[in-house]
Design a protein around this motif. Structure first.
Motif, short mmCIF file in Angstrom:
data_model
loop_
_atom_site.label_atom_id
_atom_site.label_comp_id
_atom_site.label_asym_id
_atom_site.label_seq_id
_atom_site.Cartn_x
_atom_site.Cartn_y
_atom_site.Cartn_z
N GLU A 62 -16.04 -54.65 -29.48
CA GLU A 62 -14.73 -55.29 -29.44
C GLU A 62 -13.78 -54.48 -28.57
OE1 GLU A 62 -10.99 -56.24 -32.50
OE2 GLU A 62 -12.85 -55.35 -33.25
N THR A 63 -13.03 -55.14 -27.70
CA THR A 63 -12.04 -54.43 -26.89
C THR A 63 -10.69 -54.44 -27.59
OG1 THR A 63 -11.50 -56.42 -25.63
CG2 THR A 63 -13.22 -55.00 -24.75
N VAL A 64 -9.97 -53.33 -27.49
CA VAL A 64 -8.64 -53.19 -28.10
C VAL A 64 -7.63 -52.80 -27.03
CG1 VAL A 64 -9.54 -52.63 -30.39
CG2 VAL A 64 -9.11 -50.78 -28.76
N ASP A 65 -6.38 -53.16 -27.26
CA ASP A 65 -5.33 -52.89 -26.28
C ASP A 65 -4.76 -51.49 -26.38
OD1 ASP A 65 -5.52 -55.49 -25.28
OD2 ASP A 65 -4.07 -56.26 -26.74
N ASP A 66 -4.87 -50.88 -27.55
CA ASP A 66 -4.25 -49.57 -27.80
C ASP A 66 -5.34 -48.52 -27.91
OD1 ASP A 66 -2.89 -47.31 -28.79
OD2 ASP A 66 -1.40 -48.58 -29.80
N GLN A 67 -5.25 -47.49 -27.09
CA GLN A 67 -6.23 -46.41 -27.11
C GLN A 67 -6.35 -45.78 -28.50
OE1 GLN A 67 -6.32 -42.00 -25.28
NE2 GLN A 67 -5.93 -43.56 -23.74
N ARG A 68 -5.25 -45.79 -29.28
CA ARG A 68 -5.27 -45.15 -30.60
C ARG A 68 -6.13 -45.92 -31.60
NH1 ARG A 68 1.15 -44.90 -31.04
NH2 ARG A 68 0.72 -46.99 -30.20
N ASP A 69 -6.44 -47.19 -31.29
CA ASP A 69 -7.28 -47.99 -32.19
C ASP A 69 -8.76 -47.92 -31.83
OD1 ASP A 69 -5.00 -48.89 -33.52
OD2 ASP A 69 -4.76 -50.60 -32.16
N ALA A 70 -9.08 -47.16 -30.78
CA ALA A 70 -10.44 -47.19 -30.23
C ALA A 70 -11.35 -46.17 -30.89
CB ALA A 70 -10.39 -46.94 -28.73
N GLN A 71 -12.65 -46.49 -30.86
CA GLN A 71 -13.69 -45.56 -31.28
C GLN A 71 -14.51 -45.06 -30.09
OE1 GLN A 71 -14.93 -48.77 -33.96
NE2 GLN A 71 -15.20 -47.18 -35.54
N GLU A 93 -5.67 -39.06 -15.75
CA GLU A 93 -4.43 -39.22 -16.51
C GLU A 93 -4.60 -40.18 -17.68
OE1 GLU A 93 -1.46 -40.54 -13.76
OE2 GLU A 93 -1.80 -38.85 -12.38
N ARG A 94 -5.32 -41.26 -17.46
CA ARG A 94 -5.37 -42.34 -18.46
C ARG A 94 -6.26 -42.00 -19.65
NH1 ARG A 94 -5.18 -47.32 -14.01
NH2 ARG A 94 -2.95 -47.01 -13.61
N ILE A 95 -7.21 -41.10 -19.49
CA ILE A 95 -8.07 -40.78 -20.63
C ILE A 95 -7.57 -39.55 -21.41
CG2 ILE A 95 -10.09 -41.89 -19.63
CD1 ILE A 95 -11.15 -39.12 -18.87
N ARG A 96 -6.43 -38.99 -20.97
CA ARG A 96 -5.85 -37.91 -21.76
C ARG A 96 -5.45 -38.43 -23.14
NH1 ARG A 96 -2.10 -35.99 -17.03
NH2 ARG A 96 -3.60 -34.83 -15.78
N GLY A 97 -5.74 -37.64 -24.16
CA GLY A 97 -5.48 -38.08 -25.52
C GLY A 97 -6.70 -38.67 -26.19
N SER A 98 -7.75 -38.90 -25.40
CA SER A 98 -8.98 -39.46 -25.99
C SER A 98 -10.13 -38.47 -25.89
CB SER A 98 -9.36 -40.76 -25.29
OG SER A 98 -9.68 -40.51 -23.92
N GLU A 99 -9.80 -37.19 -25.83
CA GLU A 99 -10.83 -36.17 -25.61
C GLU A 99 -11.91 -36.18 -26.69
OE1 GLU A 99 -7.30 -34.99 -23.26
OE2 GLU A 99 -7.61 -35.67 -25.33
N GLU A 122 -12.05 -32.76 -17.87
CA GLU A 122 -11.71 -31.45 -18.45
C GLU A 122 -11.17 -31.60 -19.87
OE1 GLU A 122 -8.99 -29.75 -15.71
OE2 GLU A 122 -10.54 -29.08 -14.30
N ASP A 123 -11.51 -30.62 -20.72
CA ASP A 123 -11.01 -30.51 -22.10
C ASP A 123 -11.58 -31.58 -23.03
OD1 ASP A 123 -9.35 -28.35 -21.36
OD2 ASP A 123 -7.80 -29.75 -20.68
N ARG A 124 -12.58 -32.34 -22.58
CA ARG A 124 -13.19 -33.32 -23.48
C ARG A 124 -14.12 -32.61 -24.46
NH1 ARG A 124 -12.87 -38.24 -23.29
NH2 ARG A 124 -14.97 -38.52 -24.12
N THR A 125 -14.06 -33.05 -25.74
CA THR A 125 -14.94 -32.50 -26.77
C THR A 125 -16.05 -33.47 -27.14
OG1 THR A 125 -13.41 -33.30 -28.48
CG2 THR A 125 -13.12 -31.03 -27.72
N ALA A 126 -15.89 -34.75 -26.79
CA ALA A 126 -16.92 -35.75 -27.04
C ALA A 126 -17.73 -35.95 -25.76
CB ALA A 126 -16.29 -37.07 -27.49
N PRO A 127 -18.94 -36.46 -25.89
CA PRO A 127 -19.80 -36.61 -24.69
C PRO A 127 -19.31 -37.70 -23.74
CG PRO A 127 -20.87 -37.56 -26.62
CD PRO A 127 -19.64 -36.85 -27.12
#
Length: 334
Positions: A62-71, A93-99, A122-127
């Motif tokens: 499922e696609t969501v509009d808000d990055q905060r709702d994503a898995q 820039e756009r994937i910052r906050g989803s590390e 850079e700084d990503r903790t997930a694969p």
């Protein structure tokens, strides 16, 4: 009725190892827009994105509009991951906050001759899984930047172009091929492709360079749209003639016998036609000569005889070698 998959093309099963574990999850799709909010890409990119969304739905993502709702975070397929483009910086820039969320980059081409692409992750903790749609991009990233990308958790995977993987959706999006098509479509790249600035890209020469200068002169002198349209038509005609000249004499005589009408148009560029015209022209094509990947791919899937030539860097030849070699109606020229 859903069209039957083409046995000579890869299918969605190629994506199963990467997408089946994500079934039932919520995905935030990175916007493919510039800083102004304008959509990036052309008619071919619009087709690719439409196929991409159907692929996600096929795996119950499922696609969501808000990055905060994503898995999971997903980067759509594109040809925009090139050092010479702005999108790599926009992506970072756009994937910052989803590390902490898994990141999947759908099959794309890539070219970073001098800049280390690991800055995007850079700084990503997930694969991160970065899918490439042709071997030259895979080899380039592995050999030149493999250590750096591995260091930030990026796994490189060789797959196929999304339109090839999702070919069963093409006639649903573009529409079915017309009965007894008789059109010869010559579709050269006639817009101003910025990859020409890359050293490995083919430079514009001769008539094309002169036409570019005339378009610039027409714009700067304010003589109006009619002159610009005239110059663009002349440039397209010159590029079409050069493209058709790559077909050998015997094949060309067969092409002329099978077709009654010739269309010379950069079908993929939104500068020259709408998506509706793009789809309508593809449906009516019996033979296609092009250096546009997403003219060649859907035309071949719909059943046209396709002659495809490289236009710049390794993208088109690489996709042919990786995904299209088994299609008897596709010939690589040049």
């Amino acid at each position: 009725m859903k069209p039957e998959p083409c046995p000579s093309l890869p299918g969605l099963e190629e994506l199963e190892p990467y997408l089946e574990p994500l079934q039932g999850t919520r995905a935030w799709v990175v916007p493919m827009t510039g800083r102004s909010g304008k959509l990036l890409g052309n008619n071919g990119d619009a087709l690719m994105h439409a196929v991409f969304l159907r692929i996600l739905a096929s795996f119950s993502i499922e696609t969501v509009d808000d990055q905060r709702d994503a898995q999971v975070v997903v980067v759509p397929p594109s040809g925009a991951l090139l050092e010479s483009y702005a999108f790599p910086d926009l992506l970072a820039e756009r994937i910052r906050g989803s590390e902490g969320l898994p990141l999947i980059v759908f099959p794309s081409s890539a070219l970073f001759p001098t800049r280390d692409p690991s800055f995007m992750f850079e700084d990503r903790t997930a694969p991160t899984t970065w899918m490439l749609r042709e071997l030259p991009s895979m080899t380039h990233l592995s050999e030149q930047w493999g250590t750096q990308l591995s260091g930030v958790g990026v796994q490189l995977v060789l797959l196929h172009d999304v339109v090839a993987l999702g070919h069963s959706f093409v006639s649903e999006i573009v529409g079915p091929r017309v009965r007894s098509p008789k059109t010869l479509l010559i579709a050269p790249r006639a817009d101003r492709e910025r990859t020409s600035a890359i050293g490995t890209s083919a430079p514009r020469v001769g008539a094309s360079s002169r036409m570019d200068e005339l378009v610039h002169l027409a714009r700067s002198s304010g003589v109006g749209r009619r002159v610009i349209r005239f110059v663009r038509r002349r440039r397209t005609a010159a590029l079409a003639e050069r493209l058709a000249g790559q077909i050998d004499t015997s094949a060309w005589s067969v092409v002329r016998r099978r077709t009654r009408r010739t269309v010379r148009l950069d079908l993929s560029s939104t500068q020259f036609c709408s998506f509706d015209e793009y789809a309508r022209t593809l449906r009516a094509a019996e033979v296609v000569i092009t250096d546009r990947l997403h003219v060649a791919l859907p035309a071949a899937i719909l059943g046209a005889e396709v002659y495809v030539a490289e236009a710049g860097y390794h993208k088109l030849r690489g996709v042919y070698e990786n995904s299209l070699r088994g299609m008897t109606n596709v010939t690589l020229v040049g």
